[in-house]
Design an enzyme around this catalytic site. Structure first.
Site, PDB file in Angstrom:
ATOM      1  N   CYS A  77       0.872  -1.230   0.038  1.00 55.74           N
ATOM      2  CA  CYS A  77       0.154  -0.092  -0.020  1.00 55.74           C
ATOM      3  C   CYS A  77       0.985   1.281   0.062  1.00 55.74           C
ATOM      4  CB  CYS A  77      -0.985   0.042   1.317  1.00 55.74           C
ATOM      5  SG  CYS A  77      -1.763   1.657   1.702  1.00 55.74           S
ATOM      6  N   CYS A  80       1.496   4.077   4.268  1.00 57.29           N
ATOM      7  CA  CYS A  80       2.534   4.257   5.407  1.00 57.29           C
ATOM      8  C   CYS A  80       3.997   3.889   5.043  1.00 57.29           C
ATOM      9  CB  CYS A  80       2.211   3.130   6.666  1.00 57.29           C
ATOM     10  SG  CYS A  80       0.597   3.522   7.516  1.00 57.29           S
ATOM     11  N   CYS A 157      -7.550  -0.412   6.909  1.00 52.64           N
ATOM     12  CA  CYS A 157      -6.737   0.270   7.142  1.00 52.64           C
ATOM     13  C   CYS A 157      -6.313   0.622   8.953  1.00 52.64           C
ATOM     14  CB  CYS A 157      -6.522   1.627   6.590  1.00 52.64           C
ATOM     15  SG  CYS A 157      -4.827   2.434   6.847  1.00 52.64           S
ATOM     16  N   GLN A 283      -9.481  18.981   9.998  1.00 58.07           N
ATOM     17  CA  GLN A 283      -8.330  18.225  10.563  1.00 58.07           C
ATOM     18  C   GLN A 283      -8.605  16.657  10.430  1.00 58.07           C
ATOM     19  OE1 GLN A 283      -5.271  19.000  10.678  1.00 58.07           O
ATOM     20  NE2 GLN A 283      -5.421  21.256  10.672  1.00 58.07           N
ATOM     21  N   TYR A 312      -7.176  30.700   4.529  1.00 58.10           N
ATOM     22  CA  TYR A 312      -7.333  29.183   4.415  1.00 58.10           C
ATOM     23  C   TYR A 312      -8.195  28.920   5.449  1.00 58.10           C
ATOM     24  CZ  TYR A 312      -3.019  30.131   1.316  1.00 58.10           C
ATOM     25  OH  TYR A 312      -2.066  30.722   0.652  1.00 58.10           O
ATOM     26  N   GLU A 342     -11.372  32.008   2.657  1.00 53.57           N
ATOM     27  CA  GLU A 342     -11.478  30.653   2.053  1.00 53.57           C
ATOM     28  C   GLU A 342     -11.955  30.483   0.982  1.00 53.57           C
ATOM     29  OE1 GLU A 342     -11.308  26.813   1.051  1.00 53.57           O
ATOM     30  OE2 GLU A 342     -10.583  27.622   3.279  1.00 53.57           O
ATOM     31  N   ASP A 390      -2.815  28.628   7.431  1.00 52.12           N
ATOM     32  CA  ASP A 390      -2.979  27.150   7.542  1.00 52.12           C
ATOM     33  C   ASP A 390      -2.956  26.641   5.882  1.00 52.12           C
ATOM     34  OD1 ASP A 390      -3.224  24.590   8.226  1.00 52.12           O
ATOM     35  OD2 ASP A 390      -5.264  24.599   8.857  1.00 52.12           O
ATOM     36  N   CYS A 417       1.374  21.347   7.056  1.00 49.12           N
ATOM     37  CA  CYS A 417       1.181  20.072   6.822  1.00 49.12           C
ATOM     38  C   CYS A 417       2.344  19.606   5.880  1.00 49.12           C
ATOM     39  CB  CYS A 417      -0.110  19.603   6.446  1.00 49.12           C
ATOM     40  SG  CYS A 417      -0.256  20.536   4.820  1.00 49.12           S
TER      41      CYS A 417
END
Length: 463
Positions: A77, A80, A157, A283, A312, A342, A390, A417
């Site tokens: 996959c 990860c 998952c 989130q 954002y 936004e 953000d 992020c």
């Protein structure tokens, strides 16, 4: 060294994408799914001028940080990269990667705190599972790395709640019984393209079926599916059909049709209830968001902020939660007015409702691209005291940063992020006379290469 050579190396470090890094005869070798301290036999699968890529053939001497993986499709996959090492080692790697980004990309000297993990398993409150069909039948799960080949067993998952896999399996069996086809990207034929879920703090579930046709064959079939899903999964509170007829990699189309339940899904961060439309950003790790926001708010200077801009802003979660914490008196700061920008119009509608329902009277939200903030007209009306950023993974724009610099914005709270784009943007602001607090990495997406980080930037008094 050539392709298909088999060599023995020892893993010295880990790259930003999660691959182990070794050296052989002076050349860098990237080895996915290895660990620092591993002595491994690898086969070279790619040879470039400055580096090579190897695949583990045999672990000759395992790293002390290794553990038994809990996922049978790990390495197949594309999700990860760290399910083979313990959580402390994952935190160490992500801390080092943030430090490296600050030095090598941002070219700045800033303190980076140790990475913290809020929740290790089943942390996702959202999942998008592609569905396809070929001569072998229906497939559902996550894609293999760098491909659109679905790994079927990834439907269960470890990063997501078990109910997502259970509902997916039921929908697939329903599709087989009712003759509903999965989508084939090569032929652009078939009906069901993705299964998309959200789950909230009360374990209520939103289901969205992404289709290439406006109806799931017919209203009769849709009604039958609604009844079966609700009978078998009482936690489902809403079901949508999303129509996406385009030949594109974009998951969601623009057309959402509610076929069961409430139009808006509700969740919460730090006890603040927030409504959202199916396509609104929220989130993905709720407990992680609690820690992320708490950490961010703790970096603010004490005092009063007249006008707070949430750029954002999505459904307004950061700004509204900040004002809620200010009302509680938990962060020693106060504010008067909240202004959000936004680009997604439905998210703006949600932000307005969320502000009103959480008692924020002085709030205004505008549908506009935050990167093109000059078009909003808000800054002329309300000079900013604090700007919250953000942005998506690509970071913000130089245009926006220049605008903030020109307006002499004193306080910027940056939630990121992607440490690489955070470092890039911080480096740019440093060059324009800003300094910052410590950078705080937060391991919101355990097992993956991704890491959130937050810092507060301040304009130097001499500027």
């Amino acid at each position: 060294m050539q392709k298909n050579d088999i060599i023995t190396v020892e893993i010295e470090s880990v790259s930003g994408d999660g691959s182990g890094v070794a050296r052989f005869q002076g050349q860098v070798i990237f080895v996915p799914f290895s660990a620092v301290g591993d002595k491994v036999e690898v086969v070279i699968i790619k040879c470039a001028k400055s580096y090579a890529v190897g695949k583990v053939v045999k672990i000759l001497s395992p790293s002390r940080t290794r553990k038994e993986t809990d996922c049978e499709v790990f390495g197949k996959c594309g999700g990860c990269v760290f399910r083979h090492i313990d959580i402390k080692e994952e935190e160490r790697i992500k801390t080092e990667n943030v430090k490296s980004a600050m030095k090598k990309i941002g070219h700045i000297d800033v303190d980076v705190c140790d990475c913290v993990t809020p929740l290790e398993f089943s942390y996702r409150n959202k999942a998008q599972l592609p569905v396809s069909e070929d001569e072998k039948g229906l497939h559902c799960g996550f894609y293999a790395s760098h491909s659109h080949r679905i790994i079927d067993k990834s439907i269960d998952c470890k990063t997501a709640p078990k109910v997502f896999g259970e509902i997916s399996s039921y929908i697939l069996s329903f599709m087989k019984r009712e003759g509903i086809s999965g989508y084939n990207e090569e032929s652009s034929k078939g009906i069901v393209r993705h299964l998309y879920y959200r789950i909230n703090a009360r374990d209520e579930v939103m289901v969205c079926i992404v289709t290439s046709t406006r109806f799931l064959i017919s209203k009769l079939i849709e009604d039958k599916l609604i009844k079966e899903l609700c009978d078998n999964f009482p936690s489902i509170v809403s079901i949508f059909i999303n129509y996406n007829p385009e030949s594109t990699n974009v998951v969601l189309g623009r057309d959402f049709r509610l076929i069961f339940g409430e139009e808006y899904f509700e969740d919460e961060i730090l006890g603040v209830k927030l409504k959202m439309s199916p396509d609104s950003f929220f989130q993905v790790n709720r407990k992680g968001a609690d820690l992320l926001y708490k950490t961010a708010f703790s970096l603010l200077d004490k005092g009063h902020y007249e006008n707070v801009y949430d750029l954002y802003c999505g459904i307004g979660s950061i700004g509204i939660t900040l004002f809620s914490e200010m009302k509680k008196g938990t962060i020693g700061a106060t504010a008067h007015r909240l202004l959000g920008i936004e680009i997604v119009e439905k998210a703006v509608e949600c932000a307005k409702v969320n502000a009103m329902e959480n008692g924020i009277d002085k709030a205004e939200f505008v549908a506009c691209d935050s990167g093109e903030i000059t078009k909003s007209g808000l800054f002329d009306k309300y000079p900013p005291s604090l700007v919250i950023l953000d942005p998506p993974r690509k970071g913000t724009t130089t245009h926006l940063l220049d605008f903030l610099v020109e307006r002499e914005v004193e306080n910027i709270l940056y939630i990121s992020c992607d440490p690489a784009t955070l470092a890039r943007d911080m480096g740019y602001l440093y060059s324009k006379g800003y300094t910052s607090s410590s950078v705080h990495p937060i391991n919101m997406f355990t097992g993956t290469k991704h890491c959130e980080a937050v810092c507060a930037l301040h304009r130097k008094a001499s500027q």
